[in-house]
Design a protein around this motif. Structure first.
Motif, PDB file in Angstrom:
ATOM      1  N   LEU A   1     -19.184 -38.830 -11.209  1.00  0.00           N
ATOM      2  CA  LEU A   1     -18.924 -40.271 -11.240  1.00  0.00           C
ATOM      3  C   LEU A   1     -18.891 -40.769  -9.798  1.00  0.00           C
ATOM      4  O   LEU A   1     -18.329 -40.120  -8.917  1.00  0.00           O
ATOM      5  CB  LEU A   1     -17.571 -40.556 -11.906  1.00  0.00           C
ATOM      6  CG  LEU A   1     -17.337 -39.945 -13.292  1.00  0.00           C
ATOM      7  CD1 LEU A   1     -16.016 -40.440 -13.855  1.00  0.00           C
ATOM      8  CD2 LEU A   1     -18.476 -40.286 -14.243  1.00  0.00           C
ATOM      9  N   THR A   2     -19.479 -41.930  -9.576  1.00  0.00           N
ATOM     10  CA  THR A   2     -19.487 -42.452  -8.207  1.00  0.00           C
ATOM     11  C   THR A   2     -19.557 -43.968  -8.249  1.00  0.00           C
ATOM     12  O   THR A   2     -19.742 -44.565  -9.312  1.00  0.00           O
ATOM     13  CB  THR A   2     -20.658 -41.846  -7.410  1.00  0.00           C
ATOM     14  OG1 THR A   2     -20.556 -42.250  -6.067  1.00  0.00           O
ATOM     15  CG2 THR A   2     -22.011 -42.277  -7.958  1.00  0.00           C
ATOM     16  N   SER A   3     -19.395 -44.585  -7.060  1.00  0.00           N
ATOM     17  CA  SER A   3     -19.449 -46.051  -7.017  1.00  0.00           C
ATOM     18  C   SER A   3     -20.864 -46.485  -6.665  1.00  0.00           C
ATOM     19  O   SER A   3     -21.662 -45.684  -6.175  1.00  0.00           O
ATOM     20  CB  SER A   3     -18.486 -46.568  -5.957  1.00  0.00           C
ATOM     21  OG  SER A   3     -18.972 -46.219  -4.675  1.00  0.00           O
ATOM     22  N   ASP A   4     -21.124 -47.757  -6.894  1.00  0.00           N
ATOM     23  CA  ASP A   4     -22.451 -48.311  -6.633  1.00  0.00           C
ATOM     24  C   ASP A   4     -22.860 -48.090  -5.178  1.00  0.00           C
ATOM     25  O   ASP A   4     -23.920 -47.551  -4.878  1.00  0.00           O
ATOM     26  CB  ASP A   4     -22.404 -49.823  -6.925  1.00  0.00           C
ATOM     27  CG  ASP A   4     -23.734 -50.284  -7.489  1.00  0.00           C
ATOM     28  OD1 ASP A   4     -24.608 -49.415  -7.658  1.00  0.00           O
ATOM     29  OD2 ASP A   4     -23.894 -51.489  -7.744  1.00  0.00           O
TER      30      ASP A   4
ATOM     31  N   ASP B   1     -13.860 -31.203 -20.675  1.00  0.00           N
ATOM     32  CA  ASP B   1     -14.924 -30.885 -19.707  1.00  0.00           C
ATOM     33  C   ASP B   1     -14.534 -31.385 -18.320  1.00  0.00           C
ATOM     34  O   ASP B   1     -13.762 -32.329 -18.172  1.00  0.00           O
ATOM     35  CB  ASP B   1     -16.244 -31.557 -20.121  1.00  0.00           C
ATOM     36  CG  ASP B   1     -16.863 -30.863 -21.327  1.00  0.00           C
ATOM     37  OD1 ASP B   1     -16.328 -29.803 -21.704  1.00  0.00           O
ATOM     38  OD2 ASP B   1     -17.856 -31.370 -21.878  1.00  0.00           O
ATOM     39  N   ARG B   2     -15.123 -30.735 -17.294  1.00  0.00           N
ATOM     40  CA  ARG B   2     -14.839 -31.146 -15.909  1.00  0.00           C
ATOM     41  C   ARG B   2     -15.895 -32.126 -15.407  1.00  0.00           C
ATOM     42  O   ARG B   2     -17.084 -31.976 -15.710  1.00  0.00           O
ATOM     43  CB  ARG B   2     -14.813 -29.925 -14.980  1.00  0.00           C
ATOM     44  CG  ARG B   2     -13.490 -29.198 -14.880  1.00  0.00           C
ATOM     45  CD  ARG B   2     -13.108 -28.298 -16.024  1.00  0.00           C
ATOM     46  NE  ARG B   2     -14.179 -27.411 -16.427  1.00  0.00           N
ATOM     47  CZ  ARG B   2     -14.366 -26.975 -17.659  1.00  0.00           C
ATOM     48  NH1 ARG B   2     -13.518 -27.299 -18.618  1.00  0.00           N
ATOM     49  NH2 ARG B   2     -15.382 -26.196 -17.964  1.00  0.00           N
ATOM     50  N   VAL B   3     -15.419 -33.110 -14.615  1.00  0.00           N
ATOM     51  CA  VAL B   3     -16.309 -34.143 -14.075  1.00  0.00           C
ATOM     52  C   VAL B   3     -16.022 -34.299 -12.585  1.00  0.00           C
ATOM     53  O   VAL B   3     -14.858 -34.338 -12.175  1.00  0.00           O
ATOM     54  CB  VAL B   3     -16.010 -35.503 -14.753  1.00  0.00           C
ATOM     55  CG1 VAL B   3     -16.942 -36.572 -14.211  1.00  0.00           C
ATOM     56  CG2 VAL B   3     -16.155 -35.387 -16.244  1.00  0.00           C
ATOM     57  N   ALA B   4     -17.070 -34.405 -11.762  1.00  0.00           N
ATOM     58  CA  ALA B   4     -16.841 -34.595 -10.321  1.00  0.00           C
ATOM     59  C   ALA B   4     -16.606 -36.068 -10.026  1.00  0.00           C
ATOM     60  O   ALA B   4     -17.275 -36.938 -10.592  1.00  0.00           O
ATOM     61  CB  ALA B   4     -18.050 -34.097  -9.544  1.00  0.00           C
ATOM     62  N   LEU B   5     -15.658 -36.351  -9.137  1.00  0.00           N
ATOM     63  CA  LEU B   5     -15.433 -37.731  -8.681  1.00  0.00           C
ATOM     64  C   LEU B   5     -15.887 -37.805  -7.218  1.00  0.00           C
ATOM     65  O   LEU B   5     -15.302 -37.142  -6.367  1.00  0.00           O
ATOM     66  CB  LEU B   5     -13.942 -38.096  -8.779  1.00  0.00           C
ATOM     67  CG  LEU B   5     -13.522 -38.850 -10.058  1.00  0.00           C
ATOM     68  CD1 LEU B   5     -13.963 -38.099 -11.284  1.00  0.00           C
ATOM     69  CD2 LEU B   5     -12.026 -39.068 -10.081  1.00  0.00           C
ATOM     70  N   VAL B   6     -16.924 -38.590  -6.969  1.00  0.00           N
ATOM     71  CA  VAL B   6     -17.464 -38.660  -5.604  1.00  0.00           C
ATOM     72  C   VAL B   6     -17.341 -40.100  -5.117  1.00  0.00           C
ATOM     73  O   VAL B   6     -18.184 -40.945  -5.434  1.00  0.00           O
ATOM     74  CB  VAL B   6     -18.952 -38.207  -5.587  1.00  0.00           C
ATOM     75  CG1 VAL B   6     -19.458 -38.144  -4.164  1.00  0.00           C
ATOM     76  CG2 VAL B   6     -19.087 -36.859  -6.270  1.00  0.00           C
ATOM     77  N   PHE B   7     -16.254 -40.380  -4.385  1.00  0.00           N
ATOM     78  CA  PHE B   7     -16.019 -41.750  -3.923  1.00  0.00           C
ATOM     79  C   PHE B   7     -15.728 -41.740  -2.434  1.00  0.00           C
ATOM     80  O   PHE B   7     -15.050 -40.844  -1.942  1.00  0.00           O
ATOM     81  CB  PHE B   7     -14.841 -42.373  -4.689  1.00  0.00           C
ATOM     82  CG  PHE B   7     -15.183 -42.657  -6.126  1.00  0.00           C
ATOM     83  CD1 PHE B   7     -15.757 -43.868  -6.486  1.00  0.00           C
ATOM     84  CD2 PHE B   7     -14.980 -41.686  -7.097  1.00  0.00           C
ATOM     85  CE1 PHE B   7     -16.098 -44.120  -7.805  1.00  0.00           C
ATOM     86  CE2 PHE B   7     -15.331 -41.926  -8.416  1.00  0.00           C
ATOM     87  CZ  PHE B   7     -15.888 -43.147  -8.778  1.00  0.00           C
ATOM     88  N   PRO B   8     -16.237 -42.755  -1.714  1.00  0.00           N
ATOM     89  CA  PRO B   8     -15.990 -42.785  -0.261  1.00  0.00           C
ATOM     90  C   PRO B   8     -14.544 -43.169   0.015  1.00  0.00           C
ATOM     91  O   PRO B   8     -13.863 -43.739  -0.838  1.00  0.00           O
ATOM     92  CB  PRO B   8     -16.945 -43.853   0.247  1.00  0.00           C
ATOM     93  CG  PRO B   8     -17.195 -44.734  -0.926  1.00  0.00           C
ATOM     94  CD  PRO B   8     -17.068 -43.878  -2.154  1.00  0.00           C
TER      95      PRO B   8
ATOM     96  N   GLU C   1     -15.396 -34.561  -1.723  1.00  0.00           N
ATOM     97  CA  GLU C   1     -15.858 -35.459  -0.661  1.00  0.00           C
ATOM     98  C   GLU C   1     -17.291 -35.910  -0.927  1.00  0.00           C
ATOM     99  O   GLU C   1     -18.051 -35.228  -1.609  1.00  0.00           O
ATOM    100  CB  GLU C   1     -15.830 -34.746   0.693  1.00  0.00           C
ATOM    101  CG  GLU C   1     -14.503 -34.083   1.027  1.00  0.00           C
ATOM    102  CD  GLU C   1     -13.337 -35.052   1.019  1.00  0.00           C
ATOM    103  OE1 GLU C   1     -13.565 -36.261   1.132  1.00  0.00           O
ATOM    104  OE2 GLU C   1     -12.189 -34.584   0.887  1.00  0.00           O
ATOM    105  N   VAL C   2     -17.652 -37.043  -0.337  1.00  0.00           N
ATOM    106  CA  VAL C   2     -19.030 -37.534  -0.470  1.00  0.00           C
ATOM    107  C   VAL C   2     -19.943 -36.652   0.395  1.00  0.00           C
ATOM    108  O   VAL C   2     -19.709 -36.494   1.585  1.00  0.00           O
ATOM    109  CB  VAL C   2     -19.130 -38.990   0.030  1.00  0.00           C
ATOM    110  CG1 VAL C   2     -20.567 -39.483  -0.057  1.00  0.00           C
ATOM    111  CG2 VAL C   2     -18.207 -39.881  -0.775  1.00  0.00           C
TER     112      VAL C   2
END
Length: 1475
Positions: free
Chosen positions: A368-371, A310-317, A342-343
């Motif tokens: 998925l993203t950071s706090d 499955d595909r997952v988005a990675l959203v990190f600054p 991009e964020v």
């Protein structure tokens, strides 16, 4: 191998040569500008702006939010660094030295650069642009035409607006002298355009209507490729080392367990202090934790949300590479596919919607993203993250360790060898803004890491400084993937730190003794600007400096300049390694780091001219237009490379041809996710699967790859290829720091207009730049691009700083910018359009052919094989009907007869705005009232028979009574519209003029208007003492006259009809008693009017058919007229339709203004009107009374809108009348419905009628103007030769009828005009009949329908007034056609009017919106007129709503507008003079 490259020696002793090469572009630009100057040019008119627009608030210069690392998107250059002072070691303001030096040779030594003389060339006044194409057909002037003085002393930097010569003497087209800036500017523009560069086209006229667009003929001297066909080039073998891991996860497992303490990634805070060190041990354990959680903790045990694949988005600054790295490897371990994006900062980010589309098509449900990032996302009031525009519904999952549960002891990720499953998807933005996902397989990922390791010679535990975006491209490949394979230590520099401290990356290289750094040319440039105060820089540890955008045309100058400065700080020349990459082919080529400093990198100094034809030529001629390229190394290990032609079926190029590089290797992307068609085209070129890289270039001697541009930036103009990046580079070389915001925000793209691409340049200007600066910079850029690329810029737009859409890393978002430009929402603060220069493929101008003379024999009713275009209404004489009124010769007698026979029959009912009856008149009331008025005229006015009386009344019953009073007294009435109480200054002079021109002996009016005529405002507007006597009919004498006047001869004058034409001419025509009676009888028969009928009239009763219907017809036919003054509709728009419904009226008459008011005012009220019982189903005819081409769009929208209220669409029609005959056509009750035909607009311009199908290109709908009235004959004649024309030929409508007017009423009596308009004869054929010329172009067409008498029906189509038509390029244009096109182009254009002045087309548009939108309209207007009418707009004027004058019939007064424009009276928001 063909020797087309000059190899430059780059050893330190020869630094000056190096600098010269890099400086070549600036020099070229400067030389090109100097050359333009020598030719001597015309001054170009600057656009005029309203003050409020000049003081436009530019958004405050802000630093974009911190979402970015050091890398950066397209087209961005030049940091914010301040221009350096001349004592610094190098002046970094040009390509390297971007300011335009005064001297053309840059005699720079290795350590300093001259900045002297900078002001000379830089500030010389740019007298813009010579013209490149066939000039517009600017008419040649008489010798005494105005001379424009050139402003003196033009070398000074500041300059006041030039004072033009004797501009006051300039004449408008009518010979009216006009003073003012505008006319001088137009003259200046005309003079500029009168100097053609190329020979004008040979003129001819193509008889078949396919107007030929000029096709650019290939230049026989253009360079052609001569080399042999190239062979595919093989890279060195990929030598697999025994201990290389079998997959990237295996490498992570190895280092995480063997050397858990080894540092993997160090992140920095904005002060440049190490924020956090991620070790290989931590990366390993945290990635496992993420893998376990995303597989087992999302959804339920039975139904997990994510499964492998499955595909997952990675959203990190961009300031948190550690969290990104953990998430990325967590996905690899869990075997799910990461899609880094991009964020999203706001719901309206540039390009964010397309990213959403990509996520949707990849089926992404989890992000998925950071706090910190999660906290920073925009939230709704309930704390939810909103769904971004175009995005699928996402579950946001925070990957910080503290939020995750520990995997059980026995759980371990499954680590396989690299296979053909997808490892990750990298997004790519295309030229049109769409976002594609490039899928990279696990084997490709591993092989790519191996090729990079081999090419770059990576070894374990090396330190690498990365300034690039780690989420994609070179930053991801070196800083996240290959680094882990080799257990390297990455120092990541975020974009936010670079903005605060551009030297940070160099300091980190020194501090960590880094062996490798990955940067873009921008980072090198920023470092140069800022390095001066640094003492202890030592770059000797660097063995490789990867330049990620080494393929861009401006990277070479940054590399050279950087080396020039930092060689003294230990930087070795062989360390600089430019590389070329693309999302599809990953790394395409990279220069290898060598130990041998004697091996020289390749340099190509190529001719731009050659490049534009797609061939490689060493520049031999002038050294002006050259492109200097550096090689980007050789093909990657284990790969094959070939070059294919950029268009058509993939074919190999010749060795001296530029084409698209294609790579065949395991280490490339394999597909665009979910797009099999595009994938086949890009990733499966030929049998051996080559992948297209999207890069244009060639392979030089020694297998070195050279990149000359990108496929996405390719613009084909007039058959020649230009690269957007090259044009950006040229524009930047024109003093960017002085003018362009931060010296770098420039976007270049092409738009398609009139079958060719046109170049558009958009730049952000500095907040402090003046109008003068802007215009000067723009003109210099145009010259530079013209001089170096030999191509014209179609449009150059400047926007306020920080307003262009940006990519997350600070580049300009190109496709979004183009989109904004095309939809008119870019809001530029300055625009310069050069359509006259660029558009070279207009159709040939038409040369009129002599028409067939009388020698072509007429056979019966045929003109050279066609039926003569003539038609007539029914014959008045032979019609037997019980028309009692026929036995009277005079209307006054008809009224007396009705007063005796039917005294109490109501003739007139006047309604007020509430729809109630304000007053009514029976036959006897009207008769008695008229008698009293006749007495008053005799007693108080002392008038004789035949004296003229002006009737100044509001629409109503008083007017009718006064008219018959005049007839009873033997006077000649003239109806005059009363002055408007709110607008006396402009309306009263017209009243005065009509009263004077008509030689009225007295005026009759109401008490209210009497008072108005004597008011203070009135005496301010006109000289009140010169009025004739004014009689107030509210105060009538009691007695009746002794005897009513009876005229002796029916051919004497009954009344005068005065009206102002659309061309602004006041014309009065004479109506005799005979004509008046014939007119009434014709209408009675056509509309079947009897005493039992009721007719609703909502028209102005002052002239033409409106007056006849309001005052005369009821008395003649005896029907009841329900009178509705149009002014009452402004208070109550539904008044007219409610009256029609309430009185069950079958026939009603209105004007276009009334119809428009109902369409706009009642559009949303049809339901409520229906509930009020409004029913229009009884309406048989609803006629718009007009003197123009039927406005089909308005009548159709009116019909559609009120269809629900029972209005039959067949009921709506138009009438046609003009000055010589007040009503020629009127629909009437019997006879076929009005027909609509579609004609070819291009043929009309050649005075031809060519019928086409509905919806075909260039089609124009024309509606028949009602049926020809009884007693009217029509013929179509050639306006020049006066010969009759055939059926369906365009010509002037001539009319012969009993109710023709008997002539113009003028003070001086212009006999020539009179005889020509009222008593014309055909030059051959029937030369006996006397015709009146209407002055309107139209055609007759015999239809298949039959009329009441059983004959085939002839339909008359009116095209437009001859006076209004514009002759341009030998063709005849009707303003309304151009205006219709213009109004369609932008939602904010509410009205438009066009006119010509000295053969320039001037377009005036009314703007309904903020003044900031004014400049958006200029390109849109220019585009649409070019596309649809093949005309170049000379001047675009943007004005406020209501500036275009409109008369009471709703017609535009274009000539008034023209005079107002030339006399500077419009107060325009913006005036653009197109070059």
């Amino acid at each position: 191998l063909p020797c087309f490259l000059k190899i430059c020696d780059t050893r330190s002793s020869n630094m000056s040569i190096l600098l010269c090469v890099a400086d070549v572009h600036t020099e070229a630009v400067q030389a090109a500008l100097a050359k333009q100057k020598e030719r001597g040019k015309m001054a170009v008119p600057m656009p005029s702006k309203r003050r409020s627009l000049v003081v436009q608030s530019s958004m405050d210069a802000y630093t974009p939010p911190d979402t970015s690392s050091g890398s950066e998107g397209e087209g961005s250059m030049q940091g914010e660094g301040t221009p350096t002072s001349s004592q610094g070691s190098i002046n970094m303001e040009n390509w390297i030295s971007r300011a335009i030096h005064g001297s053309t040779t840059s005699s720079t030594t290795s350590s300093s650069s001259t900045q002297s003389g900078g002001s000379g060339a830089a500030s010389r006044l740019a007298d813009v642009m010579e013209n490149h194409s066939a000039p517009p057909d600017v008419t040649s002037y008489t010798t005494d035409s105005i001379q424009v003085e050139r402003p003196q002393g033009s070398t000074t930097t500041s300059r006041s607006t030039p004072k033009y010569g004797n501009a006051e003497l300039m004449e408008t087209g009518d010979g009216v002298p006009v003073g003012g800036r505008v006319s001088a500017k137009i003259q200046q523009l005309v003079n500029t355009l009168k100097r053609p560069k190329r020979p004008p086209l040979r003129e001819f006229f193509v008889d078949d209507f396919e107007e030929l667009l000029e096709v650019q003929q290939p230049d026989p001297n253009q360079p052609k490729a001569e080399g042999a066909q190239m062979l595919a080039l093989r890279g060195e073998q990929l030598g697999v080392v025994t201990n290389w891991p079998l997959s990237l996860e295996a490498a992570l497992q190895r280092w995480g367990t063997i050397s858990p303490k080894a540092p993997c990634l160090t992140t920095m805070d904005t002060n440049g202090k190490p924020l956090y060190i991620l070790t290989y041990g931590k990366l390993w354990t945290r990635s496992i934790k993420v893998a376990y959680n995303i597989l087992h903790k999302l959804g339920s045990k039975q139904e997990p949300m994510l499964r492998p694949g499955d595909r997952v988005a990675l959203v990190f600054p961009n300031n948190d590479p550690a969290a990104f790295m953990v998430a990325f490897y967590g996905c690899l371990l869990a075997e799910v596919v990461p899609v880094p994006i991009e964020v999203p900062l706001t719901r309206k980010d540039a390009g964010s919607q397309q990213i959403g589309f990509l996520l949707g098509s990849c089926g992404v449900t989890v992000a998925l993203t950071s706090d910190a990032c999660h906290k920073g996302l925009p939230k709704s009031p309930t704390g939810e993250i909103p769904q971004f525009k175009g995005w699928p519904k996402l579950m946001w999952f925070v990957t910080e360790s503290k939020h995750l549960s520990k995997p059980p002891r026995d759980w371990f990720p499954h680590i396989k060898d690299a296979n053909n499953e997808t490892a990750y998807i990298e997004y790519k933005t295309c030229k049109d803004g769409s976002v594609l996902g490039v899928t990279v397989m696990r084997i490709a990922l591993l092989t790519h890491c191996q090729t990079l390791t081999q090419s770059c010679g990576y070894t374990e535990a090396e330190t690498i400084v990365n300034v690039l975006d780690f989420k994609k491209d070179v930053g991801l490949w070196h800083g996240i993937l290959t680094s882990v394979m080799n257990m390297m230590h990455v120092i990541s520099i975020p974009y936010s730190l670079m903005k605060v401290n551009p030297l940070s990356w160099i300091q980190k290289v020194c501090q960590y003794k880094a062996k490798v750094a990955c940067v873009k040319s921008r980072d090198m440039h920023w470092a140069l600007v800022a390095h001066r105060d640094q003492r202890d820089i030592n770059l000797s540890s660097l063995r490789m400096l990867v330049v990620a955008d080494g393929a861009n045309p401006w990277s070479i100058s940054s590399c050279d300049a950087f080396l020039n400065v930092f060689q003294s700080k230990g930087l070795k020349p062989e360390v600089i390694c430019p590389c070329a990459s693309s999302p599809e082919a990953l790394t395409v080529a990279i220069r290898r780091p060598t130990d041998d400093s004697n091996q020289t990198p390749g340099r190509g100094v190529l001719s731009m001219q050659g490049l534009s034809h797609g061939v490689i030529r060493v520049d031999s001629e002038e050294k002006l237009s050259v492109l200097t390229l550096q090689d980007v190394g050789t093909v990657m290990p284990g790969a094959l490379m070939c070059v294919v032609k950029p268009d058509g079926v993939p074919q190999l190029c010749k060795t001296d041809e530029i084409g698209e590089l294609c790579v065949g290797s395991i280490a490339t992307g394999t597909s665009y996710y979910g797009l099999s068609g595009m994938t086949k085209n890009t990733f499966e070129v030929s049998e051996y699967p080559f992948t297209r890289t999207g890069l244009l270039g060639f392979v030089g001697p020694g297998g070195l790859c050279f990149i000359a541009g990108k496929m996405d930036g390719l613009m084909v103009v007039g058959g020649r290829r230009h690269n957007a990046d090259d044009i950006v580079a040229t524009a930047l070389a024109v003093e960017p720091m002085k003018f362009v915001y931060r010296g770098r925000w420039i976007a270049v793209f092409s738009i398609s207009v009139l079958h060719d691409e046109r170049i558009v340049v958009v730049a952000e200007q500095r907040p402090d730049s003046t109008e003068e600066d802007s215009f000067q910079w723009m003109s210099r850029v145009l010259q530079a691009i013209d001089g170096i690329h030999q191509v014209g810029v179609y449009c150059l737009a400047l926007v306020p700083s920080n307003t262009l859409p940006k990519t997350p890393l600070g580049g300009i978002h190109l496709s979004e910018t183009k989109q904004l430009f095309l939809e008119g929402s870019l809001h530029p603060c300055n625009v310069l359009m050069c359509p006259h220069t660029c558009v070279t493929n207009l159709p040939k101008p038409r040369q009129k052919q002599p028409e067939i003379g009388p020698a072509s024999v007429m056979v019966g009713n045929l003109v050279s094989g066609k039926r003569i275009a003539q038609a007539s209404g029914r014959d008045l004489g032979q019609m037997e009907d019980n028309d009692q009124a026929r036995k009277f010769l005079f209307l006054s007698e008809v009224l007396q007869w009705r007063a005796q026979t039917t005294p109490d029959h109501v003739l007139y009912t006047l309604l007020n705005c509430r729809g109630t009856i304000a007053s009514s008149l029976t036959c006897v009331q009207l008769h008695k009232r008229a008698e009293k008025i006749a007495t008053m005229l005799a007693e108080r006015g002392h008038l004789q028979d035949g004296d003229h009386v002006a009737l100044v009344y509001p629409p109503g019953i008083d007017l009718i009574a006064a008219f018959y009073g005049c007839l009873y007294a033997g006077c000649v009435p003239i109806t005059v519209r009363p002055p408007h109480p709110q607008n006396i200054a402009t309306t009263l002079p017209t009243v005065k003029m009509i009263v004077e021109v008509s030689r009225s002996a007295c005026m009759m009016t109401t008490a209210v208007i009497c008072k108005l005529l004597r008011s203070k405002e009135a005496s301010a507007a006109v000289d009140v003492r010169t009025w004739p006597p004014v009689l107030d009919t509210d105060d009538l004498p009691k007695k009746k006259p002794p005897l009513l006047y009876k005229p002796s001869n029916p051919d004497t004058l009954a009344y005068l009809d005065f009206s102002v034409s659309t061309t602004g001419m006041l014309a009065g025509v004479k109506m005799s008693h005979t004509a008046t009676s014939a007119f009434c009888r014709s209408i009675k028969l056509q509309c079947e009017l009897y005493p039992s009928r009721e007719v609703a009239i909502c028209l102005d009763p002052y002239c033409g058919l409106g007056f006849v219907l309001w005052c005369l017809c009821s008395v003649y036919s005896g029907h009841q007229s329900i009178l509705i003054p149009p002014s009452e509709l402004e208070v109550n728009p539904a008044l007219w339709l409610l009256a029609v419904s309430q009185y069950k009226v079958r026939d009603t008459f209105c004007s276009y203004s009334v119809m428009e008011l109902c369409t706009k005012g009642l559009g949303l009220q049809t339901e409520s009107l229906k509930s009020r019982g409004l029913d229009l189903s009884r309406v048989r005819t609803c006629v718009v009374v007009a003197e123009e081409r039927p406005r089909i769009a308005l009548t159709q929208s009116f019909s559609k809108l009120f269809k629900d209220l029972g209005l039959h669409p067949r009921a709506v029609s138009t009438s046609f009348g003009c000055r010589v005959n007040l009503a020629i056509c009127l629909q009437g009750t019997s006879g076929p419905d009005p027909t609509t035909v579609y004609v070819d607009m291009r043929a009309l311009r050649h005075d031809r009628v060519r019928l086409v199908e509905r919806g075909s290109p260039h089609s124009l709908p024309l509606m028949e103007s009602g049926k020809i009235l009884p007693g009217v004959r029509i013929i179509i004649a050639n306006p020049e030769t006066k010969g009759p024309l055939g059926d369906s030929h365009l010509g002037e409508i001539w009319v012969c009828s009993g109710h023709n007017a008997s002539g113009y009423f003028t003070v001086y009596g212009d006999e020539a005009l009179q005889s020509d308009h009222f008593t014309s004869r055909l030059s051959f054929g029937d030369t006996q009949t006397i015709w009146a010329r209407t002055g309107y172009l139209g055609f007759l067409r015999r239809t298949q329908l039959t009329d009441a008498s059983g004959e085939r029906h002839d339909a008359l189509y009116v095209v437009g007034a001859l006076d209004e038509a514009m002759e341009l390029r030998g063709m005849r244009y009707h303003p309304i056609d151009i205006e219709t096109s213009v109004i369609r182009t932008h939602k904010s254009i509410t009205e438009c009017a066009v006119f010509t002045w000295t053969n320039l087309l001037v377009v005036v548009v009314e703007l309904d919106g903020s003044e900031q939108e004014a400049l958006d309209l200029v390109p849109l207007v220019t585009n649409v007129v070019l596309e649809e009418h093949y005309l170049i707009v000379g001047v675009v004027v943007v004005v406020d709503i209501g500036v275009i004058p409109i008369n009471s019939r709703g017609e535009k007064q274009r000539m008034h507008l023209r005079d107002g424009f030339l006399a500077d009276q419009l107060d325009p928001i913006y005036v653009a003079y197109n070059m």
